[in-house]
Motif scaffolding. Structure first.
Motif, short mmCIF file in Angstrom:
data_model
loop_
_atom_site.label_atom_id
_atom_site.label_comp_id
_atom_site.label_asym_id
_atom_site.label_seq_id
_atom_site.Cartn_x
_atom_site.Cartn_y
_atom_site.Cartn_z
N SER A 141 35.18 42.09 46.54
CA SER A 141 36.33 42.25 47.35
C SER A 141 36.92 40.76 47.66
CB SER A 141 36.38 43.22 48.73
OG SER A 141 37.71 43.28 49.28
N ILE A 142 38.12 40.44 47.55
CA ILE A 142 38.47 38.81 47.60
C ILE A 142 39.75 38.78 48.90
CG2 ILE A 142 39.55 37.06 46.57
CD1 ILE A 142 38.04 38.11 44.00
N HIS A 143 39.42 38.06 49.58
CA HIS A 143 40.69 37.95 50.72
C HIS A 143 41.25 36.46 50.29
CE1 HIS A 143 43.16 37.55 54.33
NE2 HIS A 143 42.58 36.15 54.38
N ASN A 144 42.57 36.49 49.85
CA ASN A 144 43.15 35.57 49.38
C ASN A 144 44.05 34.84 50.24
OD1 ASN A 144 43.00 35.32 46.22
ND2 ASN A 144 42.87 37.58 47.23
N ARG A 145 44.03 33.74 50.55
CA ARG A 145 45.21 32.85 51.22
C ARG A 145 45.70 31.68 50.35
NH1 ARG A 145 45.24 28.62 55.62
NH2 ARG A 145 46.88 29.24 57.01
N ARG A 146 47.16 31.95 50.11
CA ARG A 146 47.75 31.01 49.26
C ARG A 146 48.95 30.60 49.63
NH1 ARG A 146 48.82 34.05 43.72
NH2 ARG A 146 50.24 34.99 44.95
N LEU A 147 49.22 29.11 49.27
CA LEU A 147 50.58 28.58 49.59
C LEU A 147 51.54 29.34 48.77
CD1 LEU A 147 50.14 24.73 50.12
CD2 LEU A 147 50.85 26.54 51.93
N ARG A 148 52.86 29.67 49.36
CA ARG A 148 53.85 30.15 48.39
C ARG A 148 54.43 29.29 47.63
NH1 ARG A 148 55.16 35.41 50.55
NH2 ARG A 148 54.45 35.69 52.75
N ARG A 149 54.55 28.01 48.19
CA ARG A 149 55.39 26.92 47.46
C ARG A 149 54.35 25.77 47.42
NH1 ARG A 149 59.96 25.06 49.86
NH2 ARG A 149 60.33 23.95 47.92
N ARG A 150 53.93 25.10 46.29
CA ARG A 150 52.83 24.05 46.10
C ARG A 150 53.52 22.53 46.00
NH1 ARG A 150 49.77 27.53 41.84
NH2 ARG A 150 48.87 29.50 43.29
N LEU A 151 52.82 21.76 46.42
CA LEU A 151 53.21 20.24 46.35
C LEU A 151 54.46 19.82 46.85
CD1 LEU A 151 51.77 19.65 42.88
CD2 LEU A 151 50.61 19.24 44.85
N VAL A 152 55.00 20.66 48.08
CA VAL A 152 56.30 20.22 48.64
C VAL A 152 55.87 20.26 50.13
CG1 VAL A 152 57.62 21.41 46.76
CG2 VAL A 152 56.91 22.53 48.81
N GLY A 153 54.90 19.96 50.58
CA GLY A 153 54.67 19.82 52.06
C GLY A 153 54.53 21.08 52.77
N SER A 154 54.76 22.61 52.36
CA SER A 154 54.82 23.81 52.63
C SER A 154 53.62 24.15 53.77
CB SER A 154 54.95 24.82 51.85
OG SER A 154 55.15 26.03 52.47
N ASP A 155 53.74 24.68 54.45
CA ASP A 155 52.78 25.33 55.42
C ASP A 155 52.94 26.73 55.55
OD1 ASP A 155 54.66 25.48 57.40
OD2 ASP A 155 53.63 24.68 58.81
N ASP A 156 53.70 27.41 54.66
CA ASP A 156 54.11 28.98 54.47
C ASP A 156 52.99 29.68 53.46
OD1 ASP A 156 55.43 31.34 54.45
OD2 ASP A 156 56.95 30.82 53.17
N TRP A 157 52.00 30.30 54.23
CA TRP A 157 50.82 30.90 53.27
C TRP A 157 51.13 32.35 53.31
CZ3 TRP A 157 46.81 27.95 51.66
CH2 TRP A 157 46.44 26.73 52.19
N GLU A 158 50.69 33.04 52.14
CA GLU A 158 50.55 34.48 51.99
C GLU A 158 49.26 35.00 52.18
OE1 GLU A 158 52.26 36.02 48.21
OE2 GLU A 158 51.68 33.87 47.36
N GLU A 159 48.96 36.03 52.47
CA GLU A 159 47.55 36.61 52.36
C GLU A 159 47.56 37.89 51.94
OE1 GLU A 159 45.17 35.81 55.75
OE2 GLU A 159 46.19 34.27 56.49
N PHE A 160 46.36 38.31 50.91
CA PHE A 160 46.40 39.45 50.29
C PHE A 160 45.11 39.85 49.79
CE2 PHE A 160 47.84 36.38 47.46
CZ PHE A 160 46.80 36.55 46.36
N THR A 161 44.69 40.96 49.46
CA THR A 161 43.39 41.41 49.11
C THR A 161 43.52 41.58 47.65
OG1 THR A 161 42.84 42.25 51.21
CG2 THR A 161 41.43 42.87 49.10
N SER A 162 42.40 41.18 46.80
CA SER A 162 42.46 41.60 45.38
C SER A 162 40.85 41.93 45.19
CB SER A 162 42.61 40.24 44.48
OG SER A 162 41.86 39.27 44.97
N THR A 163 40.70 42.40 44.00
CA THR A 163 39.10 42.70 43.56
C THR A 163 38.99 42.09 42.14
OG1 THR A 163 40.18 44.83 42.40
CG2 THR A 163 39.39 45.05 44.80
N SER A 164 37.52 41.99 41.95
CA SER A 164 37.24 41.20 40.93
C SER A 164 35.82 41.87 40.38
CB SER A 164 36.96 39.77 41.02
OG SER A 164 36.36 39.11 40.02
N GLU A 165 35.70 41.97 39.11
CA GLU A 165 34.50 42.07 38.33
C GLU A 165 34.01 41.19 37.43
OE1 GLU A 165 32.12 45.89 36.36
OE2 GLU A 165 34.22 46.18 36.99
N VAL A 166 32.91 40.87 37.51
CA VAL A 166 32.34 39.64 36.70
C VAL A 166 30.84 40.12 36.13
CG1 VAL A 166 31.39 37.29 36.92
CG2 VAL A 166 33.13 37.90 38.43
#
Length: 149
Positions: free
Chosen positions: A12-37
């Motif tokens: 189970s993965i808690h993601n925290r990702r910038l909505r816009r990259r390399l523009v000095g943004s501090d607007d983060w989105e958070e969501f959950t994903s799943t993975s199998e390895v």
């Protein structure tokens, strides 16, 4: 070889990702994903499929090159169906650091993945980008992964 053995299984993965990259943004989105390895090549590689809440998926193929002692990380998204340029690197003192080059919104960028905080049941993955050849870095995506029972 075997550096990524910790990653075998379901996560189970808690993601925290910038909505816009390399523009000095501090607007983060958070969501959950799943993975199998699952391991391949007797531990000299693995395949990781991640499912995001918007219905898209990603696939990572990690391969160990015994001649160089380095890993290649190869990522594809279900959005495009093609692999991005690979990242290369290795683990030192329990931290995996991998670098590569790609284009982000028309700008050539240096990419860095970092695996750390690795335990038997958790780990952290981070993605950072540099538009100035690695002089400065913007960490734009964190994944805190927890093993599923």
């Amino acid at each position: 070889m075997g550096d990524f053995d910790f990653l075998t299984g379901r996560w189970s993965i808690h993601n925290r990702r910038l909505r816009r990259r390399l523009v000095g943004s501090d607007d983060w989105e958070e969501f959950t994903s799943t993975s199998e390895v699952r391991p391949i090549f007797g531990g000299a590689g693995n395949v990781d499929e991640i499912t995001f809440p918007d219905g898209t998926s990603g696939l990572t193929v990690r391969l160990y090159d015994a001649a160089t002692g380095r890993w290649s990380l190869n990522w594809a998204s279900s959005d495009s169906g093609v692999f991005f340029p690979p990242l290369f690197g290795s683990f030192t003192d329990g931290v995996g650091t991998f670098h590569g080059d790609e284009v982000q919104d028309g700008v050539p960028v240096r990419i860095r993945f970092r695996w750390h905080r690795i335990t038997g049941d958790s780990a952290r993955w981070e993605q950072a980008m540099s538009a100035d050849g690695g002089q400065t870095w913007e960490t734009n995506w964190y994944m805190d992964i927890t093993r599923q029972a």
